[in-house]
Scaffold this motif. Structure first.
Motif, PDB file in Angstrom:
ATOM      1  N   VAL A   1       0.219  -0.842  -0.201  1.00 36.47           N
ATOM      2  CA  VAL A   1       0.060  -0.196   0.233  1.00 36.47           C
ATOM      3  C   VAL A   1       1.071   1.393   0.152  1.00 36.47           C
ATOM      4  CG1 VAL A   1      -1.677   0.966   1.489  1.00 36.47           C
ATOM      5  CG2 VAL A   1      -1.540  -1.329   1.259  1.00 36.47           C
ATOM      6  N   LEU A   2       1.310   1.815  -0.797  1.00 36.15           N
ATOM      7  CA  LEU A   2       1.645   3.349  -1.134  1.00 36.15           C
ATOM      8  C   LEU A   2       1.240   4.257  -0.927  1.00 36.15           C
ATOM      9  CD1 LEU A   2       3.132   2.163  -4.861  1.00 36.15           C
ATOM     10  CD2 LEU A   2       4.123   1.197  -2.258  1.00 36.15           C
ATOM     11  N   ILE A   3       1.506   5.845  -0.552  1.00 33.63           N
ATOM     12  CA  ILE A   3       0.977   6.712  -0.740  1.00 33.63           C
ATOM     13  C   ILE A   3       1.904   7.597  -0.803  1.00 33.63           C
ATOM     14  CG2 ILE A   3      -0.096   8.020   1.583  1.00 33.63           C
ATOM     15  CD1 ILE A   3      -0.829   5.899   3.683  1.00 33.63           C
ATOM     16  N   PRO A   4       1.414   8.439  -1.823  1.00 29.39           N
ATOM     17  CA  PRO A   4       2.017   9.172  -2.218  1.00 29.39           C
ATOM     18  C   PRO A   4       2.076  11.001  -1.670  1.00 29.39           C
ATOM     19  CG  PRO A   4       0.551   9.411  -3.656  1.00 29.39           C
ATOM     20  CD  PRO A   4       0.299   8.385  -2.593  1.00 29.39           C
ATOM     21  N   ILE A   5       3.612  11.746  -1.968  1.00 30.47           N
ATOM     22  CA  ILE A   5       4.371  12.682  -0.981  1.00 30.47           C
ATOM     23  C   ILE A   5       2.905  13.765  -1.842  1.00 30.47           C
ATOM     24  CG2 ILE A   5       5.189  14.765  -0.288  1.00 30.47           C
ATOM     25  CD1 ILE A   5       5.603  11.552   1.014  1.00 30.47           C
ATOM     26  N   PRO A   6       2.401  14.124  -1.543  1.00 33.71           N
ATOM     27  CA  PRO A   6       1.332  14.907  -2.483  1.00 33.71           C
ATOM     28  C   PRO A   6       2.027  16.308  -3.343  1.00 33.71           C
ATOM     29  CG  PRO A   6       0.598  15.266   0.105  1.00 33.71           C
ATOM     30  CD  PRO A   6       1.863  14.578  -0.161  1.00 33.71           C
TER      31      PRO A   6
ATOM     32  N   TRP B   1       1.149  17.471 -14.677  1.00 35.12           N
ATOM     33  CA  TRP B   1       1.316  16.813 -14.415  1.00 35.12           C
ATOM     34  C   TRP B   1       2.814  17.432 -12.771  1.00 35.12           C
ATOM     35  CZ3 TRP B   1       6.302  13.708 -14.289  1.00 35.12           C
ATOM     36  CH2 TRP B   1       7.788  14.706 -14.654  1.00 35.12           C
ATOM     37  N   ASP B   2       3.180  16.147 -12.337  1.00 32.70           N
ATOM     38  CA  ASP B   2       3.161  16.112 -10.836  1.00 32.70           C
ATOM     39  C   ASP B   2       4.253  14.825 -11.130  1.00 32.70           C
ATOM     40  OD1 ASP B   2       4.903  16.660  -8.559  1.00 32.70           O
ATOM     41  OD2 ASP B   2       3.706  14.724  -8.222  1.00 32.70           O
ATOM     42  N   GLN B   3       5.687  14.893 -10.769  1.00 35.80           N
ATOM     43  CA  GLN B   3       6.410  13.348 -11.161  1.00 35.80           C
ATOM     44  C   GLN B   3       5.706  12.687  -9.684  1.00 35.80           C
ATOM     45  OE1 GLN B   3       8.017  16.254  -9.605  1.00 35.80           O
ATOM     46  NE2 GLN B   3       9.258  16.072  -7.544  1.00 35.80           N
ATOM     47  N   ILE B   4       5.785  12.726  -8.962  1.00 39.34           N
ATOM     48  CA  ILE B   4       5.279  11.732  -8.281  1.00 39.34           C
ATOM     49  C   ILE B   4       4.260  10.352  -8.021  1.00 39.34           C
ATOM     50  CG2 ILE B   4       5.190  10.848  -5.244  1.00 39.34           C
ATOM     51  CD1 ILE B   4       7.752  11.736  -6.093  1.00 39.34           C
ATOM     52  N   ASP B   5       3.293  11.513  -8.373  1.00 42.48           N
ATOM     53  CA  ASP B   5       2.148  11.080  -9.759  1.00 42.48           C
ATOM     54  C   ASP B   5       2.301  10.164  -9.871  1.00 42.48           C
ATOM     55  OD1 ASP B   5      -0.896  11.842  -9.371  1.00 42.48           O
ATOM     56  OD2 ASP B   5      -0.757  12.507 -11.199  1.00 42.48           O
TER      57      ASP B   5
ATOM     58  N   PHE C   1       0.082  -2.616  -7.442  1.00 44.77           N
ATOM     59  CA  PHE C   1       0.030  -1.506  -6.186  1.00 44.77           C
ATOM     60  C   PHE C   1      -0.772  -0.564  -5.786  1.00 44.77           C
ATOM     61  CE2 PHE C   1       4.728  -1.936  -6.921  1.00 44.77           C
ATOM     62  CZ  PHE C   1       5.252  -2.992  -6.290  1.00 44.77           C
ATOM     63  N   THR C   2      -1.792  -1.113  -4.557  1.00 46.37           N
ATOM     64  CA  THR C   2      -2.674  -0.088  -3.889  1.00 46.37           C
ATOM     65  C   THR C   2      -2.347   1.228  -3.910  1.00 46.37           C
ATOM     66  OG1 THR C   2      -3.725  -2.163  -3.324  1.00 46.37           O
ATOM     67  CG2 THR C   2      -4.044   0.226  -2.272  1.00 46.37           C
ATOM     68  N   VAL C   3      -2.389   2.791  -4.537  1.00 54.42           N
ATOM     69  CA  VAL C   3      -2.606   3.804  -3.742  1.00 54.42           C
ATOM     70  C   VAL C   3      -2.957   4.602  -3.273  1.00 54.42           C
ATOM     71  CG1 VAL C   3      -1.400   6.072  -4.951  1.00 54.42           C
ATOM     72  CG2 VAL C   3      -0.729   4.239  -6.284  1.00 54.42           C
ATOM     73  N   LEU C   4      -3.055   5.026  -2.289  1.00 47.92           N
ATOM     74  CA  LEU C   4      -4.208   5.937  -1.292  1.00 47.92           C
ATOM     75  C   LEU C   4      -3.162   7.545  -1.466  1.00 47.92           C
ATOM     76  CD1 LEU C   4      -4.927   3.431   1.746  1.00 47.92           C
ATOM     77  CD2 LEU C   4      -6.277   4.107  -0.092  1.00 47.92           C
ATOM     78  N   LYS C   5      -4.351   7.989  -1.971  1.00 48.18           N
ATOM     79  CA  LYS C   5      -4.181   9.599  -2.288  1.00 48.18           C
ATOM     80  C   LYS C   5      -5.057  10.503  -1.026  1.00 48.18           C
ATOM     81  CE  LYS C   5      -3.130   9.871  -7.235  1.00 48.18           C
ATOM     82  NZ  LYS C   5      -3.209  10.600  -8.450  1.00 48.18           N
ATOM     83  N   ILE C   6      -4.122  10.116   0.277  1.00 44.78           N
ATOM     84  CA  ILE C   6      -5.572  10.538   1.354  1.00 44.78           C
ATOM     85  C   ILE C   6      -4.176  11.717   2.066  1.00 44.78           C
ATOM     86  CG2 ILE C   6      -6.050   8.024   1.725  1.00 44.78           C
ATOM     87  CD1 ILE C   6      -4.430   7.443   4.118  1.00 44.78           C
ATOM     88  N   LEU C   7      -3.183  12.250   1.113  1.00 43.53           N
ATOM     89  CA  LEU C   7      -2.530  13.531   2.273  1.00 43.53           C
ATOM     90  C   LEU C   7      -2.559  13.898   1.089  1.00 43.53           C
ATOM     91  CD1 LEU C   7       0.936  12.079   3.010  1.00 43.53           C
ATOM     92  CD2 LEU C   7      -1.079  12.001   4.289  1.00 43.53           C
TER      93      LEU C   7
ATOM     94  N   CYS D   1       3.279   2.559   2.945  1.00 42.22           N
ATOM     95  CA  CYS D   1       4.489   2.855   2.238  1.00 42.22           C
ATOM     96  C   CYS D   1       4.465   4.223   1.970  1.00 42.22           C
ATOM     97  CB  CYS D   1       5.301   2.001   1.342  1.00 42.22           C
ATOM     98  SG  CYS D   1       6.923   2.496   1.092  1.00 42.22           S
ATOM     99  N   LEU D   2       5.660   5.283   2.288  1.00 41.64           N
ATOM    100  CA  LEU D   2       5.239   6.983   2.181  1.00 41.64           C
ATOM    101  C   LEU D   2       6.037   6.557   0.861  1.00 41.64           C
ATOM    102  CD1 LEU D   2       5.536   8.909   4.879  1.00 41.64           C
ATOM    103  CD2 LEU D   2       3.918   8.767   3.412  1.00 41.64           C
ATOM    104  N   ILE D   3       5.750   6.779  -1.153  1.00 39.94           N
ATOM    105  CA  ILE D   3       6.820   7.293  -1.746  1.00 39.94           C
ATOM    106  C   ILE D   3       7.309   8.736  -2.257  1.00 39.94           C
ATOM    107  CG2 ILE D   3       6.577   6.755  -4.361  1.00 39.94           C
ATOM    108  CD1 ILE D   3       7.042   4.473  -2.756  1.00 39.94           C
TER     109      ILE D   3
END
Length: 271
Positions: free
Chosen positions: A149-154, A165-169, A181-187, A235-237
């Motif tokens: 489960v991945l959470i990208p830095i917004p 665009w955004d490189q992390i997104d 992978f499961t990506v949770l954009k909750i931040l 896991c933060l990305i």
């Protein structure tokens, strides 16, 4: 009329999105190659060898970007930087660690030499042909380390609308739609100030209020597949770990909300 189970419907929608994503990438790759053939060859960012649509040649990818080497070196158990002693923690983490809520960071490469150029070309010049390369490398590390489960830095507010665009997104789009992978954009990011413009002290002071969980309605929507609760391990990305302040701030928020384990994987680390 045949009624399919709900999970079949979700699987179908996911499959359609994945196919659409891959078709889009094939078209984009073809256009890049076509453009390269018209404009001529470019140079590999590492060795200077002539290349076409990719910024790094195959030989350099195999030699300098081996994922296997990442797990072979002795690393600090907290920040992930290479150790020069037999201690489990590096000197900084032993003396005054910034990382208290972040359980572990795994950086892929050091932010030096050609890695700085690649990062600049990807993030600042918008050389998006690097996105699938970085995603493939990160996929191998994430799978070996057992992250799911991945959470990208917004990004900064308005960045995607302004720049397109955004490189992390985009990195997380590849990780989700190509690698499963499961990506949770909750931040979400509250501050619009670029952290790179701040000193280390200013960065540490401002970062505490820079991030937060997204609004309750959106949060509940994105957690629906988890039964409305946050997963135990995430896991933060991020692209670069400089002081670790960004990762620590996000990890603290997630743990306060109920997440038990917060790890992080970054492409580069400043050491």
């Amino acid at each position: 009329m045949i009624f399919f189970p709900l999970f079949d419907k979700f699987d179908y929608i996911y499959s359609v999105k994945k196919i659409y994503f891959e078709i889009k990438q094939i078209v984009v790759s073809f256009l890049r190659l076509f453009y390269a053939l018209i404009c001529g060859q470019s140079e590999c960012a590492v060795c200077g060898k002539s290349v076409f649509s990719k910024p790094v040649c195959k030989a350099c990818l195999e030699k300098y970007f081996s994922v296997k080497k990442i797990f072979e070196v002795q690393r600090c158990e907290r920040c992930g930087k290479e150790l020069i002693s037999e201690q489990k923690l590096c000197t900084k983490c032993r003396q005054q660690t910034v990382l208290k809520s972040t359980d572990k960071i795994i950086p892929l490469y050091s932010y030096r030499l050609w890695n700085r150029e690649l990062m600049f070309r990807w993030k600042m010049l918008g050389e998006r042909s690097l996105s699938p390369i970085f995603a493939k490398l990160m996929n191998n590390v994430l799978k070996q380390s057992g992250q799911t489960v991945l959470i990208p830095i917004p990004p900064r507010k308005g960045k995607i609308r302004k720049q397109g665009w955004d490189q992390i997104d985009e990195l997380c789009q590849f990780l989700e739609k190509r690698y499963g992978f499961t990506v949770l954009k909750i931040l979400e990011r509250n501050s619009v100030v670029q952290q790179k413009t701040l000193s280390r002290t200013e960065r540490l002071q401002s970062i505490k209020s820079a991030y937060s969980l997204c609004k309750t309605k959106l949060l509940n929507k994105r957690l629906k597949s988890f039964g409305g609760i946050l997963p135990e391990s995430v896991c933060l990305i991020d692209d670069v770990c400089t002081t670790g302040a960004t990762l620590e701030s996000c990890a603290e928020i997630l743990k306060s909300a109920g997440v038990k384990t917060v790890n992080a994987v970054t492409l580069f680390t400043v050491d």
